[in-house]
Design a protein around this motif. Structure first.
Motif, PDB file in Angstrom:
ATOM      1  N   LYS A 294       0.837  -1.209   0.000  1.00  0.00           N
ATOM      2  CA  LYS A 294       0.000   0.000   0.000  1.00  0.00           C
ATOM      3  C   LYS A 294       0.870   1.256   0.000  1.00  0.00           C
ATOM      4  O   LYS A 294       0.614   2.214  -0.729  1.00  0.00           O
ATOM      5  N   LYS A 295       1.902   1.254   0.847  1.00  0.00           N
ATOM      6  CA  LYS A 295       2.814   2.403   0.911  1.00  0.00           C
ATOM      7  C   LYS A 295       3.515   2.625  -0.427  1.00  0.00           C
ATOM      8  O   LYS A 295       3.689   3.765  -0.876  1.00  0.00           O
ATOM      9  N   PHE A 296       3.909   1.519  -1.071  1.00  0.00           N
ATOM     10  CA  PHE A 296       4.584   1.661  -2.358  1.00  0.00           C
ATOM     11  C   PHE A 296       3.650   2.248  -3.415  1.00  0.00           C
ATOM     12  O   PHE A 296       4.040   3.144  -4.175  1.00  0.00           O
ATOM     13  N   LYS A 297       2.428   1.769  -3.465  1.00  0.00           N
ATOM     14  CA  LYS A 297       1.485   2.277  -4.466  1.00  0.00           C
ATOM     15  C   LYS A 297       1.250   3.770  -4.283  1.00  0.00           C
ATOM     16  O   LYS A 297       1.184   4.529  -5.260  1.00  0.00           O
ATOM     17  N   ILE A 298       1.141   4.213  -3.024  1.00  0.00           N
ATOM     18  CA  ILE A 298       0.954   5.640  -2.752  1.00  0.00           C
ATOM     19  C   ILE A 298       2.186   6.435  -3.201  1.00  0.00           C
ATOM     20  O   ILE A 298       2.075   7.476  -3.861  1.00  0.00           O
ATOM     21  N   ALA A 299       3.364   5.920  -2.872  1.00  0.00           N
ATOM     22  CA  ALA A 299       4.598   6.610  -3.248  1.00  0.00           C
ATOM     23  C   ALA A 299       4.788   6.635  -4.753  1.00  0.00           C
ATOM     24  O   ALA A 299       5.196   7.652  -5.336  1.00  0.00           O
ATOM     25  N   ASN A 300       4.487   5.538  -5.411  1.00  0.00           N
ATOM     26  CA  ASN A 300       4.663   5.442  -6.855  1.00  0.00           C
ATOM     27  C   ASN A 300       3.731   6.408  -7.583  1.00  0.00           C
ATOM     28  O   ASN A 300       4.147   7.130  -8.497  1.00  0.00           O
ATOM     29  N   CYS A 301       2.465   6.455  -7.153  1.00  0.00           N
ATOM     30  CA  CYS A 301       1.508   7.388  -7.755  1.00  0.00           C
ATOM     31  C   CYS A 301       1.888   8.831  -7.430  1.00  0.00           C
ATOM     32  O   CYS A 301       1.693   9.729  -8.256  1.00  0.00           O
ATOM     33  N   GLY A 302       2.430   9.048  -6.225  1.00  0.00           N
ATOM     34  CA  GLY A 302       2.851  10.391  -5.854  1.00  0.00           C
ATOM     35  C   GLY A 302       3.927  10.923  -6.776  1.00  0.00           C
ATOM     36  O   GLY A 302       3.902  12.090  -7.190  1.00  0.00           O
TER      37      GLY A 302
ATOM     38  N   ASP B  78      -9.280  12.067 -24.522  1.00  0.00           N
ATOM     39  CA  ASP B  78      -9.753  12.156 -23.133  1.00  0.00           C
ATOM     40  C   ASP B  78      -8.556  12.196 -22.189  1.00  0.00           C
ATOM     41  O   ASP B  78      -8.138  11.182 -21.633  1.00  0.00           O
ATOM     42  N   THR B  79      -8.026  13.389 -21.982  1.00  0.00           N
ATOM     43  CA  THR B  79      -6.819  13.532 -21.162  1.00  0.00           C
ATOM     44  C   THR B  79      -7.049  13.082 -19.734  1.00  0.00           C
ATOM     45  O   THR B  79      -6.196  12.399 -19.139  1.00  0.00           O
ATOM     46  N   GLU B  80      -8.184  13.417 -19.171  1.00  0.00           N
ATOM     47  CA  GLU B  80      -8.481  13.039 -17.787  1.00  0.00           C
ATOM     48  C   GLU B  80      -8.576  11.523 -17.638  1.00  0.00           C
ATOM     49  O   GLU B  80      -8.039  10.942 -16.688  1.00  0.00           O
ATOM     50  N   GLY B  81      -9.239  10.889 -18.595  1.00  0.00           N
ATOM     51  CA  GLY B  81      -9.370   9.434 -18.550  1.00  0.00           C
ATOM     52  C   GLY B  81      -8.025   8.734 -18.704  1.00  0.00           C
ATOM     53  O   GLY B  81      -7.744   7.749 -18.012  1.00  0.00           O
ATOM     54  N   ARG B  82      -7.186   9.258 -19.578  1.00  0.00           N
ATOM     55  CA  ARG B  82      -5.864   8.663 -19.788  1.00  0.00           C
ATOM     56  C   ARG B  82      -4.986   8.853 -18.552  1.00  0.00           C
ATOM     57  O   ARG B  82      -4.226   7.951 -18.175  1.00  0.00           O
ATOM     58  N   THR B  83      -5.114  10.000 -17.906  1.00  0.00           N
ATOM     59  CA  THR B  83      -4.336  10.253 -16.688  1.00  0.00           C
ATOM     60  C   THR B  83      -4.749   9.298 -15.579  1.00  0.00           C
ATOM     61  O   THR B  83      -3.901   8.739 -14.869  1.00  0.00           O
ATOM     62  N   GLU B  84      -6.048   9.112 -15.421  1.00  0.00           N
ATOM     63  CA  GLU B  84      -6.520   8.204 -14.370  1.00  0.00           C
ATOM     64  C   GLU B  84      -6.112   6.767 -14.655  1.00  0.00           C
ATOM     65  O   GLU B  84      -5.780   6.013 -13.739  1.00  0.00           O
ATOM     66  N   GLN B  85      -6.099   6.384 -15.936  1.00  0.00           N
ATOM     67  CA  GLN B  85      -5.637   5.044 -16.281  1.00  0.00           C
ATOM     68  C   GLN B  85      -4.152   4.879 -15.972  1.00  0.00           C
ATOM     69  O   GLN B  85      -3.708   3.818 -15.517  1.00  0.00           O
ATOM     70  N   ALA B  86      -3.368   5.922 -16.185  1.00  0.00           N
ATOM     71  CA  ALA B  86      -1.949   5.872 -15.839  1.00  0.00           C
ATOM     72  C   ALA B  86      -1.779   5.687 -14.340  1.00  0.00           C
ATOM     73  O   ALA B  86      -0.921   4.912 -13.883  1.00  0.00           O
ATOM     74  N   ARG B  87      -2.600   6.364 -13.549  1.00  0.00           N
ATOM     75  CA  ARG B  87      -2.531   6.208 -12.097  1.00  0.00           C
ATOM     76  C   ARG B  87      -2.908   4.781 -11.698  1.00  0.00           C
ATOM     77  O   ARG B  87      -2.309   4.199 -10.776  1.00  0.00           O
ATOM     78  N   THR B  88      -3.890   4.213 -12.370  1.00  0.00           N
ATOM     79  CA  THR B  88      -4.265   2.819 -12.110  1.00  0.00           C
ATOM     80  C   THR B  88      -3.090   1.893 -12.400  1.00  0.00           C
ATOM     81  O   THR B  88      -2.827   0.942 -11.652  1.00  0.00           O
ATOM     82  N   MET B  89      -2.368   2.175 -13.472  1.00  0.00           N
ATOM     83  CA  MET B  89      -1.208   1.364 -13.829  1.00  0.00           C
ATOM     84  C   MET B  89      -0.121   1.486 -12.763  1.00  0.00           C
ATOM     85  O   MET B  89       0.496   0.488 -12.369  1.00  0.00           O
TER      86      MET B  89
ATOM     87  N   PRO C 152      12.721   3.888  -8.793  1.00  0.00           N
ATOM     88  CA  PRO C 152      13.216   2.803  -7.941  1.00  0.00           C
ATOM     89  C   PRO C 152      13.339   3.167  -6.463  1.00  0.00           C
ATOM     90  O   PRO C 152      13.180   2.310  -5.600  1.00  0.00           O
ATOM     91  N   SER C 153      13.578   4.448  -6.164  1.00  0.00           N
ATOM     92  CA  SER C 153      13.704   4.831  -4.756  1.00  0.00           C
ATOM     93  C   SER C 153      12.389   4.625  -4.006  1.00  0.00           C
ATOM     94  O   SER C 153      12.392   4.309  -2.807  1.00  0.00           O
ATOM     95  N   ALA C 154      11.260   4.782  -4.710  1.00  0.00           N
ATOM     96  CA  ALA C 154       9.959   4.583  -4.065  1.00  0.00           C
ATOM     97  C   ALA C 154       9.802   3.155  -3.565  1.00  0.00           C
ATOM     98  O   ALA C 154       9.140   2.912  -2.547  1.00  0.00           O
TER      99      ALA C 154
END
Length: 222
Positions: free
Chosen positions: A56-64, A107-118, A174-176
């Motif tokens: 969970k911590k990694f996913k938050i850091a990676n998305c951050g 759809d820039t917003e949709g593509r951005t959210e999909q990137a965050r999902t990835m 990688p630091s995340a």
């Protein structure tokens, strides 16, 4: 499931169920995968299995990192250009994934959210971080061996009803990840393998896949 079926049916999973994968099952898959071939039987691969609060911590850091626009700095340089033939294939799979999700290219917003999902690893409950020792005298061959065992691991997971996705975005920053792992300062983080139970009803896991004809990659010499 025989080998041919596993090779043909395994695919990159881009939506996982939240169900946790039993540790005993992950251990079983890794134990079988270690019989993969390697240079001189050196077996240079190393893996971190990341779950629970650490994941969970990694996913938050990676998305951050993604959200703040941090420059990607992977341990292994990633492709920056392709020949036209390879670029065409790369673009095609991108279009297929967006179409399966119903996201228009504009759809820039949709593509951005999909990137965050990835960058959240498609919500997989388990990440296997594939590494080799930075101090190896032959990183190139160690990485080849790591690729061999990664494929074996993915096929074994598929045989058990699990899904995988080999993900560069797990190691773009990688630091995340390294900051959350023990004794990781000398580990080269090569790739992340998202692991979990696939959502088989999700369109993103069911779009038609393509492979180039054999003639495009094989030259017969007599």
């Amino acid at each position: 499931m025989d080998v041919r079926q596993a090779v043909r049916e395994r695919r990159s999973i881009r939506k996982f169920k939240p169900d946790q994968v039993p540790e005993s099952l992950v251990r079983e898959i890794l134990d079988e995968a270690r019989w993969s071939p390697s240079w001189g039987n050196t077996q240079p691969w190393e893996f971190y299995v990341v779950t629970g609060e650490t994941l969970k911590k990694f996913k938050i850091a990676n998305c951050g990192k993604l959200d703040e626009g941090a420059p990607s700095a992977p341990d292994i340089k990633m492709p920056e250009s392709w020949t036209e033939r390879l670029k065409k294939r790369y673009s095609a799979v991108g279009r297929s994934t967006l179409a399966a999700l119903g996201i228009a290219r504009e759809d820039t917003e949709g593509r951005t959210e999909q990137a965050r999902t990835m960058f959240r690893l498609f919500d997989a409950p388990c990440l296997i971080a594939a590494c080799v020792d930075k101090r190896s005298s032959s990183i190139e061959y160690a990485l080849l061996d790591l690729g061999l065992i990664t494929q074996t691991l993915c096929l074994l997971a598929h045989d058990r009803g699990l899904g995988t996705c080999i993900m560069a975005c797990a190691v773009c920053f990688p630091s995340a990840l390294r900051n959350l792992l023990p004794d990781a300062e000398n580990k080269l983080l090569a790739a992340g393998i998202a692991l979990g139970y696939p959502d088989r009803e999700a369109p993103i896991n069911n779009f038609a896949r393509e492979r180039a004809p054999l003639e495009e990659s094989v030259i017969w010499v007599e």
